[in-house]
Each structure stands twice: as structure tokens, then as C-alpha cells.
Design a protein around this motif. Structure first.
Motif, PDB file in Angstrom:
ATOM      1  N   UNK A  28      58.324  30.641  33.590  1.00 16.62           N
ATOM      2  CA  UNK A  28      57.024  30.249  34.140  1.00 16.62           C
ATOM      3  C   UNK A  28      56.303  31.528  34.571  1.00 16.62           C
ATOM      4  N   UNK A  29      55.039  31.696  34.199  1.00 17.86           N
ATOM      5  CA  UNK A  29      54.391  32.986  34.479  1.00 17.86           C
ATOM      6  C   UNK A  29      54.337  33.321  35.974  1.00 17.86           C
ATOM      7  N   UNK A  52      50.848  33.831  25.181  1.00 19.90           N
ATOM      8  CA  UNK A  52      50.852  33.080  26.435  1.00 19.90           C
ATOM      9  C   UNK A  52      51.356  31.657  26.211  1.00 19.90           C
ATOM     10  N   UNK A  53      50.939  31.064  25.118  1.00 16.77           N
ATOM     11  CA  UNK A  53      51.337  29.675  24.879  1.00 16.77           C
ATOM     12  C   UNK A  53      52.794  29.551  24.450  1.00 16.77           C
ATOM     13  N   UNK A 109      51.810  26.797  29.921  1.00 17.97           N
ATOM     14  CA  UNK A 109      50.484  27.330  29.617  1.00 17.97           C
ATOM     15  C   UNK A 109      49.937  26.574  28.410  1.00 17.97           C
ATOM     16  N   UNK A 110      48.888  25.819  28.633  1.00 18.92           N
ATOM     17  CA  UNK A 110      48.298  24.992  27.574  1.00 18.92           C
ATOM     18  C   UNK A 110      46.909  25.535  27.249  1.00 18.92           C
ATOM     19  N   UNK A 111      46.246  24.905  26.261  1.00 17.63           N
ATOM     20  CA  UNK A 111      44.872  25.303  25.967  1.00 17.63           C
ATOM     21  C   UNK A 111      43.989  25.148  27.197  1.00 17.63           C
ATOM     22  N   UNK A 112      44.261  24.070  27.923  1.00 15.48           N
ATOM     23  CA  UNK A 112      43.514  23.864  29.168  1.00 15.48           C
ATOM     24  C   UNK A 112      43.660  25.036  30.129  1.00 15.48           C
ATOM     25  N   UNK A 151      48.941  26.294  37.947  1.00 14.12           N
ATOM     26  CA  UNK A 151      49.592  25.812  36.727  1.00 14.12           C
ATOM     27  C   UNK A 151      50.555  24.703  37.119  1.00 14.12           C
ATOM     28  N   UNK A 152      50.885  23.878  36.162  1.00 17.24           N
ATOM     29  CA  UNK A 152      51.870  22.839  36.418  1.00 17.24           C
ATOM     30  C   UNK A 152      53.219  23.494  36.723  1.00 17.24           C
TER      31      UNK A 152
END
Ligand SMILES: Nc1ncnc2c1ncn2[C@@H]1O[C@H](COP(=O)(O)OP(=O)(O)OP(=O)(O)O)[C@@H](O)[C@H]1O
Ligand SMILES: [Mg+2]
Lengths: 379, 599
Positions: free
Chosen positions: B236-237, B261-262, B268-271, B310-311
């Protein structure tokens, strides 16, 4: 209460317990609660007195051991009273062990160490509301070494004969009061001006050696730290029988004021039932006072809060300001202020610092003390 | 290419000079570390292939070592795993950082690819002989034995003396080291401590071991489920430091920032990328290749990511032993009186998925070392099912244990310390990203969130345990009361009668009265004990606590009887009451006093 009545009330107590048992009722023993939260103080009375709180011990499975031990030791003590024998707590511990050794049935009572038998003796005193000395149990009382050129003590011995001690005939040896104030009669050969209680026994001795008692019509006592029962009873006796002003001279620190001086003047919470005979409410605090430091340019030094015993003394002093009725009373406002000053500044000054005022004059402390008394420079 | 060579050769050189950093700092530790690396690898390899592991360990003294105060020690570990092909053997044993698991975010025991090569290096440095490997894969017709040495200059393994070998199982691997070292069996760094600990958190393991001057021991598996190690999770970043972040990018070569990143991180999503841009990331950067990004730019990207919510990572990548298997395994610790285990639901601490499990067990007959009657309890720590055996004081697990008020559960505990008594407290942490305090991976970093999660698990275990301990205290209490009544009643009445000079008649009546009074207390004590016993039994029935009943810690069966004849009733309960130590002692005493009063 005197020794003669002990057997009587003991028998009454045991009888009551026995009939309770016969009726399958739980015997209940009540004792005065000896703690600060059950202490009252009134300046008119002058010492800490017990409130209404009682400690109730009910006979049940958990207390049956304690009660059995108490009644067992009571029997031993009653035998002592009957024959006039006296013992220390330690001797009683061994006497109890001896009894157990000779009667295997008593094995469950056996004491593992002296603290256990001591606790039972205290419990008996609380139960009977009497002094330990009433049970012919004496501690090795320390302190109270007394010097005077005017005082004469007459002691009534257990066998009724009398012994007369003229303190001026003892040279530089002190008179050592025993903890039986009721058997002493005091007389002054010549008018005595004051009585001085010095915290350090060594310093009291120095004063005498330097001629304090020759120059002053006085009684000089070394307290040796927290005054023992003997010292407290002795001071009370001097106050009541001779009616001379009494001054206390000791360190300026929290422990001396909160513990040593308070105990001498008003007794302690642990001994609520005996404070009436074991405190001298008229005693004054002569010094060292906070203002003396400046006035005589005395060396003081900071309290080491890292030192466990000093930290504890500070904590107890803070506690006393909050909970001790003695320090809360208006009449002792000046003492409370002094405690506050000590807590705030965290400094202390020792009684021996008076020796630095004029290092070449060994009688300088005496001169300052006498001057302070004359000028009313005390609390 | 040339550059690569330099880095890898200096890798081997670096580690050979710094073996103390990876567990070879003393002769005793060298033996333990060698054993540990070999066993951990065997377990990992079996798990990977879904094989139920059966591992044999033999450690012997072969003479004196060349180093001061050491013995020459032979260590052999054999498994029934998949084995290694001969091509892989020199890489695995002679090359540093050649791991299949390197930095991949899995909860495997091995993480780096240093362990076994370091052991080979140590063997080579101290006894001038590397490792002897015997291997057989399913496809090999015959087991092969080779010697592997580390070519320190070139970070490469060299094979020597290849010959036919022998293994117990149709496939598997055996490693043999001859090293300078010293044997320590018990205590913090002890070999037995390691082996029993490993068995504890691996219920599916069958372990045979033979240690110097010791009888061979077999610990059989108590579970036939081979644990499934969940697949890797990307980091997780938010858990990374800038340096780690940049280093992470190097693993991906030429790839756009967007793709990196993805792909390289979890959550990490497009969102999220859109959010990054909203929070100040230059949109053009997203299409830049990561190998073109400079440090200042990385710093900007990094800080934008940290600013953005982030989630939390998923907890799917962690695994647990499970209360059922763990419970069975606890009983392999020795003679266990009773115990409780707690498996917590996986959760997130410091953005990392973690799973915590705890077992607290009381052992019988411990007389030496930790976990005795008045010493501190024995603490067993596990990170990804590997025992941690050194530097316990600063470890998050120990901090968590100390922070729990064990007195509330009936254990003794000096202030701010470990509880004391004959207990084992085992704490297991599983996480793909465990943060250690130092390179030798012995101490888990004590972050507040992690300590809190550990603490909660321990509290749960303590609460479960307390039901049984409370029952025991009540039992003890009842025992004392029984004893007191018998012992003190006659003494008290005798004394009272002597002081009051009471006649025999009163004495009899008072004795009866006293027995009646205390009989009431006894009834109350029995009731309390019954209630406590019931609570403990209920807890046991629910599986929250386990009481080992084979030699019955069961309570004496107490029944109410009419209050007259109390004294006899008291005695008649004794025979059933023998199991616990105290009870037995008390009844002996009682018997003795009866005898005496009879004479
Ligand atoms: N007994 C074995 N059976 C099969 N494969 C093995 C065995 N031991 C090691 N391996 C393989 O060799 C690789 C390297 O092992 P090594 O111990 O060097 O690294 P690691 O276990 O991944 O990490 P760490 O340095 O943390 O131990 C392992 O990843 C595994 O694939
Ligand atoms: Mg490994």
C-alpha cells in the motif's frame, strides 16, 4: 484504662463471645478506626481524637484464624498481668512459639514471623481499647534523653517502693524516661524557665556538654527523630506537672514538621486512642523557621526529589495539607504555611546550620535559641 | 551488464563480512540460525506445493571447533518437500538475493533470499566446507548429493563432488552443514525453544529431532490441513517511505507512471489517479516512463499520494492458524493444565493487513527457567510463523503483554512487567509486511496501532482464561475454609472457656454453635465455587477455554447436606477432592491432625 481493669474487661469480652457462640450468633468485635479519615482536631483539646468510625470484625471462616490467635495471645498476656511479668513484642513472639511447641494442637496458630504476632497484639489493644503497656508489653523505647539541673523525678516502682532521681546529680549522663508516665512524679528544685526538645539527640548532647543547662534553668530533651511513646508521654508529663513552656528545635523540612513535630504536639492518627496521654499540645515550633535562613544567612539546599524517601516526605506533606485536620485548623495556619513554603520552594535547612553563624563560637546556637525564646520568635 | 556483476559480487562480499547482521553474531546463534534457515525453507517449500511437511533434524557434536570456545557441529535437516532441480541448487545455496519470494508481499517465512546462503558462507568460513545438499524432485530418478560452496567474489554457488544420494522420502531435500558453533538447548536462544515453537504454530508439521545428549523426539502433526498461503499483495503506498517508493519503481523498468502506480501498489485505481491530479499532480507526468522521473519529481508524486485518501488495503493476503488447529497444537507444548486461544479477524494496522493469534497455556511441572511458579511467564513470539528468539524487551508483542492487566484474570503480575507463573503466552503475527526493528528480524516494531491490536487479542485470551483461574481460586478458598474450620474451632472455644473458666457444658454448646455459624459460610463458599465452576465449564463447552482432563483438574463434586453433622460432612468430601496439588496437601494435613487428636 489501667492494668487492673484489663482482666475484668477481657473476661467480659470472652464471656460475650462465648454466649454468642452458644446461641450460634456471630461474635462481633468493634475497634476504633485509627486512621486520618477518622481523626478530629480541635485546638481546645489540642490533640487528634477519634471520630465515630469503627472497624468491625465479625467472626467468620476468614477471620477465625485471626480471632483464635487473638484469644490465644490474650490468654498469655492475662497470665503476665496476673504475675506482674512484662515482655517486649519480640519476647511474646517467642513465648507464643514455645506454647505451640509444647502443645501440637496449637500448631495451626503458629506465627511464621514476628510481624504476625505484632499485628495480633495491636488487634488485642484495639479490641480492648487499651495501650499495649496496659498489657505489660513494652517496646524498647528510644529517645527522650533528658538533662536538667533543676528537675527531680520520683518513680513509683511496680512493688510500690519509690525511687528519687535528682537529674543534677547525673553529671553529663541523661535521664532516660520509660514509657510509664503514670508512675512518675516531677518536681522543680528551682524555677524552670523552659523545656527544649531538640530533634537530634547528638546536638542535644553537644548543647549540654557546652554548658547549656548550667547557663539556663531548663530541661533539655533529645527527641531522636519521630518521638516514641516514651518521649511523647514524658513531654506531656512535663507540660502538665511543671507548666513550663516547651519549645521544639529541629530541621526545617517537610518530614520534621508533618511527622516529628505534629506527633509531639498532637499525637498521630495511628494512636488515636492514646493521644490524650501521649502528646504535648502546648509545645511551640522554635525553628529552624524559613525567615531564619535569611536572618542568620544559613546554608540551605534543595530537596532531592529523586531520593525516594524525600519524595515520599513531600507527598505526605501535600497529603497532610489536604487531609490532616491538624494542619487544616486555623490555629495552625502558620505551620500549614510553612509546609506550603517547603512544598513550593523544595528547599530544606538543618538544625545544625546554626553552627555556621559564628564557627568559632560553640555556644552560638544556644545564644540564638535563647534570643528566639526571649523575643517570641517561634510559632 | 557489467554493472550488474559488480553489484552482485559485492552483495556476497558484503554479507560474508557482515554475517553478524543476519544471525551469525555468536557461536550459539550460528547454530540456531543455520537450523532455522533450513527448517523455514523446508516449511515454505512444502506449503508452496501443498505437501504436509515431515521434517527430520539431527544435530551432533563432532569435535572441537577452530574458533575459540566452539565445537564442531553437524546439522542435518531433511524434508519431504518438492526438492530442487540440480540447476537451482547452486543459486539457492550459493547466491545471495536469489529468492523466489523476494519482496513480494507474501506471508511466507523466507522473505529475502539471504538466509540459507549466509549459512553456507558461515560453514565455508569456519569449517572450510560449504553445504552438502541431497535432492530429489518427482521427476528425478535418483537422489543426488552435491557440495555447494559460495564463490564470494562473484556471488555464485559452485557445485562439487556430485554423487548418488539417499533420502527417506520419494521427493525432498536434505541439507547438511558442518560449522563452528555452540549448542544451547533451552531458553531465549535455545534450539528446543525454536523447535517446539515452530511445532506450535505449524499444527500440520510432523517433526523429528535428535539433539546432542538427548533422546530423539517426535512431535506428530495434529492437523491434516496444509495451510494455504494467500497470493501476494502489492504494498500500500501509504506504508512506504520515499526511498522505498523510489526503489520500488526500479523493479518495474520502463513503464509509465500510471501503469506503475496501478500495477505496483494495492488500492490505486483510475479514480485515485484522478484524485492525485486534483491534489496537484501534473497530469502529464502520468504518462512519463518511471525510469525518466528524477528524485525531485518522485518527491512531489510521493507527497501527493500521501495527501490523498486511499482505501485501506485488503486483508485477503494474510492467513491464520485457526483456533481449532492452534488449540490442538498447544497441547504439544508439554504437560498443559488448561489454556485458551484467540484468533482475531484479520485487520489493518498502519495500512498493512495483519492477523494476530494468541495462546495462553498453563503448564504443569515447570521447575527451571522462565515460566516457573514465581518467574515471569514464558513468551513465545512468532512473525509469519517463525519464532523470534532474541531482543524481546523492545518487541511490540512484549510491550502489548506488559500493557495488559493480567491481575484482573487471576494471574500474578509485578507492575509494568510481564505476568508471572507457569504460563506460556504465545503471540503470532502474520502479515506480508512486518516491520522489524533491526536487520536480524528479531524484534517487531512497536507502532501504537499494532500494539493495540495485539493487546486486544491478549485481553480476549485473558478473559477466557480467567473463568478457569477464578474457579481454581474459589476451589482453593473453599479448601482453606474447610481447613480453617477444623483447625481453629476447637482452639478458639478452648481458649475462651479457659479465660472465662466456663464449664464443660458451655464448651460443648459453643462448639456446636461455632460449627453452625461457619457451616453457613461454607455453604456460601460452596455456592460461589459452584457458580465459578459452572462458568468455567460453560466456557469450556463453548470451546473458549480448554481444560486438560486426562488426569482431572475436575472439581470435587459438592452437594448440599443438612447442616447438622457438618464436621463429618466436611471430611467425607475429601476423597474426591484430591486432584489439585493444594487439595492433596490439605487432605494429608487433615488426616495427620485427625490422627493426633485421636491419640
Ligand atoms: N528445502 C527446500 N526445498 C525446496 N526449495 C527450497 C528449499 N530451500 C530453499 N528453497 C528455494 O530456494 C529459495 C531461496 O531460499 P533462501 O533461504 O535463500 O531465501 P528465502 O527463504 O526466500 O528468504 P530468507 O532469506 O528470508 O530465508 C527459496 O525461495 C525456495 O524457492
Ligand atoms: Mg529461507
Amino acid at each position: 484504662m489501667r492494668s487492673e481493669t484489663i482482666p475484668k474487661i477481657s473476661k467480659e469480652l470472652c464471656n460475650r463471645m462465648l454466649s454468642d457462640l452458644e446461641n450460634a450468633r456471630r461474635p462481633i468485635l468493634e475497634a476504633v478506626k485509627c486512621s486520618l479519615d477518622n481523626s478530629n482536631y480541635s485546638p481546645k483539646v489540642g490533640y487528634l481524637t477519634p471520630g465515630d468510625k469503627k472497624v468491625r470484625t465479625e467472626l467468620n471462616v476468614s477471620s477465625v484464624q485471626k480471632m483464635s490467635r487473638a484469644i490465644f495471645l490474650l490468654e498469655v498476656l492475662l497470665r503476665n498481668i496476673d504475675t506482674g511479668a512484662v515482655n517486649t513484642k519480640r519476647e511474646l513472639y517467642y513465648i507464643a512459639k514455645g506454647e505451640v511447641k509444647h502443645d501440637p494442637h496449637l500448631k495451626p496458630l503458629d506465627f511464621q514471623d514476628q510481624s504476625e504476632s505484632d499485628a495480633v497484639i495491636d488487634f488485642i489493644c484495639e479490641m480492648l481499647e487499651c495501650y499495649r503497656e496496659d498489657l505489660n508489653c513494652y517496646a524498647n523505647d528510644r529517645g527522650g534523653q533528658t538533662y536538667s539541673n533543676q528537675l527531680v523525678v520520683t518513680e513509683t516502682l511496680p512493688d510500690g517502693t519509690k525511687a528519687v532521681v535528682d537529674l543534677s546529680s547525673l553529671g553529663t549522663s541523661p535521664f532516660q524516661p520509660k514509657n510509664r508516665p503514670q508512675s512518675l512524679q516531677l518536681k522543680a528544685k528551682k524555677k524552670i524557665d523552659f523545656c527544649l526538645v531538640v530533634e537530634s539527640e547528638g546536638t542535644a548532647n553537644t548543647f549540654v556538654a557546652n554548658g547549656f543547662c548550667k547557663r539556663n534553668n531548663s530541661i533539655l530533651i533529645g527527641a531522636q527523630g519521630v518521638p516514641s511513646n516514651a518521649v511523647r508521654g514524658w513531654a506531656k508529663l512535663i507540660q502538665d506537672q511543671l507548666r513550663v513552656p516547651i519549645y521544639f528545635f529541629g530541621d526545617l523540612d517537610a518530614y520534621t514538621i508533618q511527622n516529628i513535630y505534629r506527633t509531639l504536639k498532637a499525637g498521630s492518627a495511628a494512636s488515636l486512642i492514646r493521644n490524650s496521654d501521649f502528646s504535648a499540645p502546648d509545645v511551640h515550633f522554635l525553628g529552624v523557621l524559613p525567615e531564619d535562613i535569611k536572618k542568620y544567612d544559613l546554608s540551605d539546599y534543595p530537596v532531592k526529589e529523586t531520593d525516594q524517601s524525600e519524595a515520599r516526605a513531600l507527598k505526605k506533606a501535600a497529603d497532610a495539607l489536604k487531609n490532616d485536620p491538624f494542619f487544616q485548623d486555623k490555629r495552625n495556619k502558620n505551620l500549614a504555611k510553612m509546609l506550603e513554603w517547603l512544598l513550593k520552594n523544595k528547599r530544606r535547612c538543618e538544625q545544625q546550620a546554626f553552627f555556621m553563624v559564628d564557627p568559632r563560637d560553640p555556644t552560638m546556637p544556644e545564644k540564638i535559641i535563647v534570643e528566639k525564646i526571649k523575643k517570641g520568635n517561634f510559632i | 551488464m557489467a554493472k550488474d556483476k559488480i553489484t552482485s559480487s559485492s552483495t556476497a562480499e558484503y554479507f560474508s563480512k557482515n554475517l553478524q547482521q543476519v544471525g551469525f553474531s555468536s557461536p550459539t546463534k550460528a547454530v540456531l540460525t543455520t537450523l532455522k534457515e533450513a527448517v523455514d525453507n523446508s516449511l515454505d517449500a512444502c506449503e508452496e506445493q501443498g505437501i504436509l511437511p515431515e521434517i527430520s533434524v539431527v544435530i551432533e557434536k563432532k569435535g572441537t571447533g577452530t574458533l575459540k570456545n566452539t565445537d564442531l557441529i553437524h546439522i542435518r535437516v531433511e524434508d519431504n518437500g518438492p526438492g530442487l532441480s540440480l540447476d537451482d541448487v547452486p543459486k539457492v545455496f550459493g547466491e545471495y538475493l536469489a529468492s523466489s519470494k523476494f519482496g513480494r508481499g507474501r506471508c511466507s517465512r523466507g522473505q529475502q533470499g539471504i538466509g540459507i546462503s549466509a549459512a553456507t558462507t558461515w560453514a565455508q568460513l569456519t569449517s572450510a566446507k560449504g553445504v552438502t545438499v541431497t535432492t530429489k524432485t518427482k521427476t528425478m530418478r535418483q537422489a543426488v548429493q552435491v557440495q555447494v560452496a559460495v564463490d564470494i567474489k562473484h556471488n555464485k554457488g559452485v557445485l562439487k563432488e556430485k554423487k548418488e544420494g539417499k533420502l527417506k522420502n520419494p521427493h525432498g531435500l536434505s541439507v547438511e552443514f558442518l560449522i563452528d558453533g555452540r549448542i544451547q538447548l533451552q531458553g531465549e536462544g535455545g534450539l528446543i525453544t525454536y523447535l517446539t515453537g515452530t511445532a506450535l504454530v505449524n499444527p500440520h508439521l510432523t517433526l523429528h529431532y535428535t539433539l546432542p545428549d538427548q533422546k530423539p523426539v517426535t512431535i506428530s502433526r495434529v492437523s491434516n490441513d496444509c495451510p494455504e498461503v494467500p497470493s501476494a499483495t502489492e504494498p500500500h503506498p501509504h506504508t512506504m517511505k520515499l526511498g522505498e517508493f523510489i526503489a520500488h519503481s526500479h523493479l518495474f523498468g520502463r513503464i509509465t507512471l500510471k501503469a506503475w502506480l496501478k500495477k505496483g501498489f494495492s488500492r490505486i485505481s483510475d479514480n485515485s489517479l484522478a484524485e492525485f491530479v486534483k491534489n496537484g499532480l501534473n497530469k502529464k507526468m502520468l504518462d512519463m516512463s518511471v525510469d525518466k522521473i528524477n528524485e525531485a519529481q518522485f518527491k512531489d508524486i510521493f507527497s501527493v499520494i500521501h495527501k490523498t485518501e486511499l482505501m485501506s488495503p485488503s486483508t485477503k493476503s494474510v492467513m491464520t492458524i485457526g483456533e481449532e488447529s492452534f488449540s490442538k497444537s498447544v497441547r504439544r507444548l508439554g504437560e498443559v493444565d488448561f489454556f485458551s486461544v484467540v484468533t482475531r479477524k484479520p485487520t489493518i494496522c498502519d495500512y498493512k493487513p495483519v492477523a494476530v493469534e494468541v495462546a495462553v497455556a498453563r503448564l504443569k511441572g515447570v521447575t527451571k527457567g522462565e515460566g516457573t511458579e514465581d518467574g515471569p511467564v514464558q513468551v513465545l513470539r512468532f512473525a509469519n510463523r517463525v519464532p523470534l528468539q532474541f531482543d524481546k524487551s523492545a518487541c511490540a508483542m512484549v510491550k502489548a503483554i506488559e500493557s495488559v492487566n493480567w491481575r484482573a484474570y487471576g494471574l500474578q503480575q509485578p507492575k509494568d512487567s510481564l505476568p508471572s507463573g507457569p504460563y506460556v503466552v504465545a503471540v503470532s503475527l502474520v502479515s506480508p509486511f512486518i516491520k522489524f526493528k533491526n536487520a536480524s528480524k528479531e524484534t517487531i516494531d512497536a507502532s501504537d496501532e499494532l500494539v493495540e491490536e495485539l493487546r486486544r487479542t491478549l485481553i480476549q485470551a485473558g478473559q477466557r482464561l480467567s473463568r478457569h483461574i477464578k474457579k481454581e481460586h474459589r476451589e482453593q478458598d473453599l479448601e482453606n475454609k474447610l481447613r480453617y474450620i477444623e483447625q481453629f474451632c476447637p482452639i478458639l472455644v478452648d481458649c475462651l472457656c479457659r479465660i472465662t473458666k466456663a464449664p464443660e457444658k458451655r464448651k460443648k454448646k459453643a462448639t456446636e454453635g461455632l460449627e453452625k455459624i461457619l457451616g453457613r459460610d461454607l455453604t456460601a463458599a460452596k455456592k460461589e465455587f459452584k457458580e465459578a465452576d459452572l462458568a468455567a465449564k460453560e466456557a469450556a463447552a463453548k470451546g473458549k477455554i480448554q481444560i486438560i482432563t486426562d488426569d482431572a483438574v475436575e472439581a470435587p463434586e459438592l452437594e448440599e447436606k443438612p447442616s447438622k453433622g457438618k464436621k463429618r460432612e466436611v471430611k467425607s468430601q475429601q476423597p474426591e477432592a484430591k486432584p489439585t496439588k493444594t487439595t492433596a496437601k490439605a487432605s494429608v494435613k487433615r488426616a495427620a491432625s485427625k490422627e493426633k487428636s485421636a491419640t
